[in-house]
Design a protein around this motif. Sequence first.
Motif, PDB file in Angstrom:
ATOM      1  N   GLU A 580      -6.110   0.024  19.013  1.00  0.00           N
ATOM      2  CA  GLU A 580      -5.030  -0.364  18.099  1.00  0.00           C
ATOM      3  C   GLU A 580      -4.133   0.823  17.780  1.00  0.00           C
ATOM      4  OE1 GLU A 580      -4.452  -2.225  13.600  1.00  0.00           O
ATOM      5  OE2 GLU A 580      -6.447  -2.086  14.476  1.00  0.00           O
ATOM      6  N   ILE A 581      -4.750   1.994  17.540  1.00  0.00           N
ATOM      7  CA  ILE A 581      -3.967   3.205  17.267  1.00  0.00           C
ATOM      8  C   ILE A 581      -3.124   3.572  18.483  1.00  0.00           C
ATOM      9  CG2 ILE A 581      -4.108   5.676  16.771  1.00  0.00           C
ATOM     10  CD1 ILE A 581      -6.717   5.090  15.232  1.00  0.00           C
ATOM     11  N   ALA A 582      -3.738   3.485  19.663  1.00  0.00           N
ATOM     12  CA  ALA A 582      -3.028   3.847  20.898  1.00  0.00           C
ATOM     13  C   ALA A 582      -1.853   2.925  21.161  1.00  0.00           C
ATOM     14  CB  ALA A 582      -4.012   3.813  22.074  1.00  0.00           C
ATOM     15  N   LEU A 583      -2.068   1.628  20.990  1.00  0.00           N
ATOM     16  CA  LEU A 583      -0.994   0.666  21.241  1.00  0.00           C
ATOM     17  C   LEU A 583       0.125   0.759  20.205  1.00  0.00           C
ATOM     18  CD1 LEU A 583      -3.084  -2.457  22.324  1.00  0.00           C
ATOM     19  CD2 LEU A 583      -1.550  -1.090  23.769  1.00  0.00           C
ATOM     20  N   SER A 584      -0.186   1.289  19.036  1.00  0.00           N
ATOM     21  CA  SER A 584       0.859   1.463  18.015  1.00  0.00           C
ATOM     22  C   SER A 584       1.798   2.606  18.365  1.00  0.00           C
ATOM     23  CB  SER A 584       0.228   1.713  16.649  1.00  0.00           C
ATOM     24  OG  SER A 584      -0.405   2.979  16.606  1.00  0.00           O
ATOM     25  N   GLN A 585       1.379   3.477  19.298  1.00  0.00           N
ATOM     26  CA  GLN A 585       2.182   4.637  19.673  1.00  0.00           C
ATOM     27  C   GLN A 585       2.766   4.514  21.078  1.00  0.00           C
ATOM     28  OE1 GLN A 585       0.142   8.374  18.940  1.00  0.00           O
ATOM     29  NE2 GLN A 585      -0.919   7.547  17.160  1.00  0.00           N
ATOM     30  N   LEU A 586       2.009   3.900  21.994  1.00  0.00           N
ATOM     31  CA  LEU A 586       2.449   3.792  23.388  1.00  0.00           C
ATOM     32  C   LEU A 586       2.254   2.355  23.872  1.00  0.00           C
ATOM     33  CD1 LEU A 586       0.608   6.980  24.699  1.00  0.00           C
ATOM     34  CD2 LEU A 586       3.028   6.831  24.146  1.00  0.00           C
ATOM     35  N   ASP A 587       3.078   1.932  24.816  1.00  0.00           N
ATOM     36  CA  ASP A 587       2.858   0.589  25.361  1.00  0.00           C
ATOM     37  C   ASP A 587       1.783   0.649  26.446  1.00  0.00           C
ATOM     38  OD1 ASP A 587       4.049   1.505  27.738  1.00  0.00           O
ATOM     39  OD2 ASP A 587       6.048   0.889  27.063  1.00  0.00           O
ATOM     40  N   LYS A 588       1.397  -0.517  26.956  1.00  0.00           N
ATOM     41  CA  LYS A 588       0.282  -0.597  27.900  1.00  0.00           C
ATOM     42  C   LYS A 588       0.548   0.197  29.173  1.00  0.00           C
ATOM     43  CE  LYS A 588      -1.585  -5.031  26.337  1.00  0.00           C
ATOM     44  NZ  LYS A 588      -1.951  -6.422  26.723  1.00  0.00           N
TER      45      LYS A 588
END
Length: 591
Positions: A580-588
């Motif tokens: 969740e943290i990763a997707l809030s900063q970068l897209d897939k």
Amino acid sequence: MLRLLKHLTWKEWLLLLLAVGVIFASVYLELKLPDYTKELTTLVTTESTDMNAVWLNGGLMLLCALGGMGCSVISSFLFAVIASNFSASLRDKLFNRIMSFSNKEIHQFHTASLITRTTNDVVQMQMLISMGAAMMIRAPIMAVWALLKISSADISWTAATFIAVGAVLVVIIILIILCFPKFKRIQTLTDDLNNAARENITGVRVIRAFNAEDYQNKKYEKVNNDITKVNLFTSRALAVLNPTINLAINGLVIAIYWIGAALINSISIDPALPMDQAQLLYAQRVGHIANMTAFSQYALMVVMAFLMIVGIFIFVPRAMVSGKRINEVLSTESSIIDGEGEGEDANHIIEFKGVDFSYGGDSNYAVSHIDFAINKGETVAFIGSTGCGKTTLMNLLLRFYEVSNGEIKVEGKNIKNMKLSDLRSKIAFAPQKASLFKGSIDKNVTFGSKTIDDKLIDSSLENACCDFVSELDGGRQFEVAQGGSNLSGGQKQRLSIARALYKNSDILIFDDTFSALDFKTDLKVRRNIKKAASDKTVLIVAQRIGTIRDADKIIVMDKGNVVGIGTHEELLNSNPVYKEIALSQLDKEEL
């Protein structure tokens, strides 16, 4: 307040005893003056007086006056020396004790209060010793000694003196009852005033940005008005003292002369009396006149002694409050107790075992059930939402706070059993908020180091991407203002990183230190650190996925708990919090 006397050195005690002896001599010389006045009055009112005796008596009076003045000067000098040395020693002990405090004790007293106690409260004690101590010793000696001399005179004069003294004492006692709580309130309000001023000065940019000057001014004015009201109350109350003392002195003088006149008039000399009887009555009259002049001086000395007590009253209440506040700091032991052992070699350089911690000391834990181990040479990152406990773990590792439960091991030994100096020598720390000190760039980079290595300074600055240093006026000798106010946020953070690198410790902690750096500089600094500190254990607290994705191990935290440990790829596939943290900063695609 008396407990602070134990901080006097033996040299200061010797000076104090010498000062007391000088005060005794001064009081003795002053109390001899009325005796000579009595003798001189007798001489000038007696027929066929030898002028040589008058000159001799006058000369002795002058010597006593000069001697008393000299003793007063010497005693004042001695007390000034004692006060200066004592206050310097007290400030030093307060500072050292505050430096030993953990963050818990710092928050308990508050920064503004500790500053007030180290400055204003110590000044109150210094003023009491330099200006009040002499009066505290002199006043009772003079009052008792003068009263003993008075008691040998007529009972009417003695009674008049005691009535005047009693009236003054009643007023003093009433004022003590009214003012003492107010003096305590003044010191507390001084803390609040310092806190308000400190808040406004440190946050001046935010205040201006939000046009909140009026709002902050009202907050400051409220505290300022409160302390002004209390000061006005005590000033008005103490204003009663001088008129009371003047009334007592003038009333006593009138009473002495009125009683003296009555005693003199009570002796009538009949011209028809024989010569020897007439001479005897005349001698009694002369004796009454001499006693009256001497007694008026003694009585005034008694009242002046109480006037000195009034002067003491101005210093003592506030000094008592200040002394209590100073003792509170000096008697407070740090919750962090220094250990005695040193670290031992172990497979895990850092290990958290069942660690719980609460800032309030209750069961509301900021972090709980923390278990993980870090091997030598690993780069370990901590990530999680704001307030999840990442920085708290770094503070516990450095023993800024003590764990509530569980244990933290460094090199196989519980950090509670390690000396603080040994523990912290193993750790280099770049904090979340970069703290710089007044001095040159060099002094800030080598802060706390006993040796200066120019090559290591250059390499540390280079690895931290502090290329801006060469552009500053003076280069490495550029004078940094207090708190680094003449540098930008990014410049301060890079210097903070350089300072940690220069320390060259086994463990490096970067607590969200890269937050003010742009992505390009962030990447370059991390690559330099990885190259320069390849054999070090590096702990990185960060919010950016890009900052931590290359770490050997990532520890994910959520609501004070460790919810995942692994590499970037492992956590991305298995840990929903991290994903969740990763997707809030970068897209897939970027991930």
